[in-house]
Each structure stands twice: as C-alpha cells, then as structure tokens.
Design a protein around this motif. Structure first.
Motif, PDB file in Angstrom:
ATOM      1  N   SER A 192      -8.705   1.846  -8.197  1.00  0.00           N
ATOM      2  CA  SER A 192      -7.621   1.159  -7.504  1.00  0.00           C
ATOM      3  C   SER A 192      -7.881  -0.350  -7.476  1.00  0.00           C
ATOM      4  O   SER A 192      -9.020  -0.796  -7.345  1.00  0.00           O
ATOM      5  CB  SER A 192      -7.493   1.683  -6.073  1.00  0.00           C
ATOM      6  OG  SER A 192      -7.200   3.063  -6.078  1.00  0.00           O
ATOM      7  N   PHE A 193      -6.810  -1.115  -7.595  1.00  0.00           N
ATOM      8  CA  PHE A 193      -6.893  -2.581  -7.592  1.00  0.00           C
ATOM      9  C   PHE A 193      -6.907  -3.034  -6.138  1.00  0.00           C
ATOM     10  O   PHE A 193      -5.861  -3.216  -5.518  1.00  0.00           O
ATOM     11  CB  PHE A 193      -5.694  -3.148  -8.346  1.00  0.00           C
ATOM     12  CG  PHE A 193      -5.869  -4.568  -8.805  1.00  0.00           C
ATOM     13  CD1 PHE A 193      -6.979  -5.334  -8.452  1.00  0.00           C
ATOM     14  CD2 PHE A 193      -4.915  -5.167  -9.615  1.00  0.00           C
ATOM     15  CE1 PHE A 193      -7.142  -6.637  -8.881  1.00  0.00           C
ATOM     16  CE2 PHE A 193      -5.048  -6.482 -10.050  1.00  0.00           C
ATOM     17  CZ  PHE A 193      -6.159  -7.207  -9.691  1.00  0.00           C
ATOM     18  N   MET A 194      -8.095  -3.231  -5.587  1.00  0.00           N
ATOM     19  CA  MET A 194      -8.235  -3.486  -4.158  1.00  0.00           C
ATOM     20  C   MET A 194      -8.046  -4.957  -3.789  1.00  0.00           C
ATOM     21  O   MET A 194      -7.667  -5.269  -2.654  1.00  0.00           O
ATOM     22  CB  MET A 194      -9.617  -3.018  -3.683  1.00  0.00           C
ATOM     23  CG  MET A 194      -9.891  -1.537  -3.963  1.00  0.00           C
ATOM     24  SD  MET A 194      -8.646  -0.443  -3.249  1.00  0.00           S
ATOM     25  CE  MET A 194      -8.914  -0.729  -1.514  1.00  0.00           C
ATOM     26  N   ASP A 195      -8.324  -5.876  -4.699  1.00  0.00           N
ATOM     27  CA  ASP A 195      -8.246  -7.304  -4.359  1.00  0.00           C
ATOM     28  C   ASP A 195      -7.150  -8.009  -5.148  1.00  0.00           C
ATOM     29  O   ASP A 195      -7.327  -9.121  -5.637  1.00  0.00           O
ATOM     30  CB  ASP A 195      -9.595  -7.987  -4.585  1.00  0.00           C
ATOM     31  CG  ASP A 195     -10.120  -7.783  -5.999  1.00  0.00           C
ATOM     32  OD1 ASP A 195      -9.532  -6.973  -6.742  1.00  0.00           O
ATOM     33  OD2 ASP A 195     -11.113  -8.434  -6.368  1.00  0.00           O
ATOM     34  N   ASP A 196      -6.021  -7.346  -5.271  1.00  0.00           N
ATOM     35  CA  ASP A 196      -4.884  -7.913  -5.993  1.00  0.00           C
ATOM     36  C   ASP A 196      -4.099  -8.823  -5.041  1.00  0.00           C
ATOM     37  O   ASP A 196      -3.000  -8.493  -4.587  1.00  0.00           O
ATOM     38  CB  ASP A 196      -3.992  -6.775  -6.520  1.00  0.00           C
ATOM     39  CG  ASP A 196      -2.854  -7.271  -7.398  1.00  0.00           C
ATOM     40  OD1 ASP A 196      -2.905  -8.439  -7.820  1.00  0.00           O
ATOM     41  OD2 ASP A 196      -1.929  -6.485  -7.657  1.00  0.00           O
ATOM     42  N   ASP A 197      -4.667  -9.971  -4.736  1.00  0.00           N
ATOM     43  CA  ASP A 197      -4.074 -10.860  -3.738  1.00  0.00           C
ATOM     44  C   ASP A 197      -3.794 -12.246  -4.303  1.00  0.00           C
ATOM     45  O   ASP A 197      -3.831 -13.247  -3.585  1.00  0.00           O
ATOM     46  CB  ASP A 197      -4.975 -10.971  -2.511  1.00  0.00           C
ATOM     47  CG  ASP A 197      -6.408 -11.335  -2.876  1.00  0.00           C
ATOM     48  OD1 ASP A 197      -6.667 -11.608  -4.068  1.00  0.00           O
ATOM     49  OD2 ASP A 197      -7.258 -11.361  -1.962  1.00  0.00           O
ATOM     50  N   SER A 198      -3.516 -12.319  -5.595  1.00  0.00           N
ATOM     51  CA  SER A 198      -3.217 -13.599  -6.226  1.00  0.00           C
ATOM     52  C   SER A 198      -1.942 -14.195  -5.650  1.00  0.00           C
ATOM     53  O   SER A 198      -1.002 -13.479  -5.287  1.00  0.00           O
ATOM     54  CB  SER A 198      -3.059 -13.406  -7.739  1.00  0.00           C
ATOM     55  OG  SER A 198      -2.486 -14.541  -8.333  1.00  0.00           O
ATOM     56  N   SER A 199      -1.889 -15.514  -5.595  1.00  0.00           N
ATOM     57  CA  SER A 199      -0.692 -16.191  -5.111  1.00  0.00           C
ATOM     58  C   SER A 199       0.412 -16.227  -6.165  1.00  0.00           C
ATOM     59  O   SER A 199       1.565 -16.502  -5.843  1.00  0.00           O
ATOM     60  CB  SER A 199      -1.038 -17.621  -4.676  1.00  0.00           C
ATOM     61  OG  SER A 199      -1.569 -18.350  -5.778  1.00  0.00           O
TER      62      SER A 199
END
Length: 436
Positions: free
Chosen positions: A240-247
């Motif tokens: 799972s993509f857990m840190d997909d927090d790009s702006s």
C-alpha cells in the motif's frame, strides 16, 4: 360575507362527498360481493411491494454472531507452511505467491479467533464468535477451498488433485451430519469460495449457502447471485502507498496509463492481447507483458505509483487482483470488463474513483487514450483523493481494524441474513414449493 362563503364551501364539499359515495356503489359483483367502492379524502394509494434487495443494516447495529465449525487442521491451517506464531493461527506466509490473492478464507477465520488471542476491539468488529450454536446468526465453515486448489489441484491433471477432491467430500460429510446444516439446508452457512476453481468438484452441493466469491463467472445463475452471496476483494499483492502526500501528484505521475501482467488469458481476458497491440506507440502509455514474480511485483508497485491511470482488463474471469493493487496505489482504475461485479458496492460508488469502458469501446483505436487525456486535472485529483479515503476498505490484516476488508465482508454477510431467514421461514410453511 366571508363567513357565508366558508359555510357554502363546506356544504358543497360534503354534498360532493355524499354524491360520490352513492354513485360508486355498484350492485351484484361477481363472487357474491357487494361491489361497493369506498372513497375517502384521507386515503392514500397503497404502494406496490418492493422486491429490491434489503437495504444495508445501520452501521451501529450489534455485531453479527458467528459460530465457527471446529474443523481438523487439514481443512485449513494445516495447508500453510510451519510458522513461529504463538497462537493457534499460523501467520500467512510473506512471499509473493498467487495464493495470497485468494486468502480471504484465512482473514475471515482469523477475525473469529480474536477473543482467543486477546486482540479484540469490540467497537471495530462487525462479527463476533459465539461458542453456542443456538445463539448464532450464521455458521462459518473454515475450509480453505482456494488454498486447497492452489496446493493440490492447480495442475488439474496431477494426481494430487484427488486430495483437493477428497477434502471436499469430507467437508460435505461433516456438514450433512450437523443438525444446524440440516435445519436450513445450509442457507445460514458462510463458505469462502474465492478462487474461481475453489470447491470445483462439489460446489453444487452447497449452492444454498452464503458464498464468498471473487465474481460469478464460473457459477451458474441457479447457484450464485448478488441476492444471497458476497463479492470479496482480492488480497492486494503490491504494498500500500502509505506516504502518498505530494502537493502535486498529477504532475509527479508522468505515465498516463499503466499495465503490467499476463496478456494470454481466456474468456473476456482475450481483450488483453488486443489491447497490447492497440496501445503500442504511445509515449505516455506503459503496457508490458509479465508474470507475478518478486521482481515483477516491485516493478508493478513503482509503475502504479508513477501513473495517473491503471488499466484493469478482464482476466480469465471478469475480475483480477490488479484492480485492488491499483486502488491501494491510488492509481485511478480503468476497468474494461463487461461482466465484473465489485465488492461493497452497496456502500461504495466506484464511479467516484474509477473509469469504466465496455470492451467494444476500449478496442476503438485511439478512443480510450484520448478520453483519458481529456480528463481535467481537477477531476483526476478528486478521484485520487477519493481513492485515498477508501483504501482502508481493501486492507486485510490481523487484528482487523474498523471498516477494513474483513469487517466490510462481515457487514455484507449480515445484510444477507434477512433474505436467508425469509427463504427458510417461507419454506417451512409452503406445501407447494415456489408455487408462484
């Protein structure tokens, strides 16, 4: 003057009412009836019966009470390799094998072992295990039929296939001796059958039960349906993509459309080979034939995380694990499968985070790619954000968490109980079955 007008209006309405009542009285109706039609200003038409499936129960309802059969380990965890687990439930092996995709049976069984392992969170659980069968709403049969096929019957001409068949014979013998099975002909029993070939020798013998399936491709309509059965998600293979927090995820995902997987498939899956030829030559489309090896899964993980859209064509059956890999990668699924059924659709609107093309439309040269290119960035960002919101519904884990995959499954099972009880109670009093 106003008072007289009001009185006159009341007298007029009463006169109309009396006149209507008299003129709607007809004599000598057939069958000896009076033929009198009664009218009231306060009556409303009686609504026609609604034959739609029952609505989901409120999320605040009490947990489903589940009795789990205590089967010999050869029917379930005995097929798993030895592990260092300290409890009665071995860990699912952590290696990239296709058995993981159809491990729904394991996670459902694990969720019912919570109290034995002191891992229960009462507020999060949609189902609780009861040790008294008389108190149960449903009965869970922990036969790992998908793992049995993958372990013994994957090569259908191999002599080991007989082990898979014998397990099916033996589990049926156990069930038929159970008074709880006999009481409802198994209608209140829950049986995982997620692999398309699971329980393939004798599945017709359990066709009244609540089946947990991936789709309905290899089931006759007389055996399985959305009315009584539950569609379960595959266990995703990519992380799972857990840190997909790009702006700015839209610009960071430079590939428009991504596919990596087998292209030689049966049935509707033949579309994959056609798409492979059709999608050649596009610089922003990645279409690659591959197998599910450890290196291949790593490549798929990176490919999905760097793509805006992920292609999900039908496989040997309408569904495949690729859809759920895309969801947990927050890559907007592009679904090309005319007969797919989707998990939890009574609670999730897939059109909010997925796109759908018919097979015919997808095979029109240039049509699908141009459609994807025309989707505005803001629309894609809405779907991407929605994917992040619903990803947890597709996570199998132990112990389970609120609204994760296994709890969503038990909630779906609970929604089938009223229909099952209707059939059971109705059959008890009918002298001519299904007279209508």
């Amino acid at each position: 003057m106003i008072g007289k007008a009001v009185v006159s209006l009341v007298i007029f309405l009463v006169t109309v009412f009396i006149t209507y009542s008299m003129t709607t009285t007809r004599g000598g109706g057939g069958g000896g009836g009076s033929g009198t039609t009664h009218f009231s200003f306060f009556s409303l038409p009686i609504p026609k019966p609604n034959h739609s499936p029952p609505l989901p129960l409120p999320c605040g309802s009490p947990p489903l009470r589940v009795f789990m059969y205590d089967l010999p380990k050869r029917f379930n965890v005995g097929m798993l390799p030895p592990s260092n687990a300290t409890n009665n439930l071995p860990e699912w092996p952590h290696h990239p094998r296709l058995q993981q995709q159809h491990s729904v049976e394991y996670w459902m069984m694990a969720s019912l072992n919570l109290y034995e392992n002191n891992a229960a969170d009462d507020d999060a659980q949609e189902a609780v295990r009861v040790l008294n069968p008389e108190a149960a709403d449903v009965f869970f049969v922990p036969f790992f039929s998908s793992l049995s096929f993958n372990t013994y019957g994957n090569n259908m001409t191999d002599p080991d296939t007989e082990f898979d068949r014998q397990l099916q014979v033996d589990i049926l013998e156990i069930l038929r001796k159970s008074k709880y099975w006999q009481r409802t002909s198994g209608r209140d029993h829950v049986i995982p059958m997620h692999h398309p070939n699971a329980f393939r020798f004798l599945r017709e013998e359990v066709n009244a039960s609540i089946l947990i399936v991936a789709d309905f491709a290899r089931f006759p309509r007389s055996m399985a349906s959305l009315q009584k059965d539950v569609v379960a998600p595959y266990k995703h293979v990519v992380e799972s993509f857990m840190d997909d927090d790009s702006s700015n995820p839209y610009k960071l995902r430079t590939t428009l459309l991504f596919f990596r997987g087998r292209t030689v498939r049966k049935s509707e899956g033949k579309v994959r080979r056609k798409l492979e030829k059709l999608l050649q030559g596009y610089e922003d489309v990645h279409f690659e034939a591959s197998y599910a090896t450890g290196e291949g899964i790593n490549a798929s993980t990176q490919g999905m995380r760097s793509s805006k859209f992920c292609l999900h064509p039908a496989g040997d059956t309408p569904s495949s694990n690729r859809l759920f890999d895309a969801i947990v990668s927050h890559c907007v699924p592009v679904i090309i499968s005319d007969h797919i059924e989707l998990p939890f659709e009574s609670e999730l609107d897939y059109t909010k985070f997925s796109l759908f093309f018919s097979i015919n439309d997808a095979l029109v040269p240039g049509y699908m790619v141009e459609h994807l290119r025309k989707i505005p960035e803001r629309e894609w960002l809405k779907m991407w954000a929605r994917l992040k919101e619903i990803t947890h519904h597709f996570e199998y884990q132990f112990p389970p968490k609120k609204d994760d995959a296994v709890n969503m499954l038990w909630r779906q099972v609970r929604n089938k109980v009223p229909g099952e009880r209707l059939v059971v109670n109705r059959n008890r009093r009918l002298t001519i079955p299904d007279w209508w």
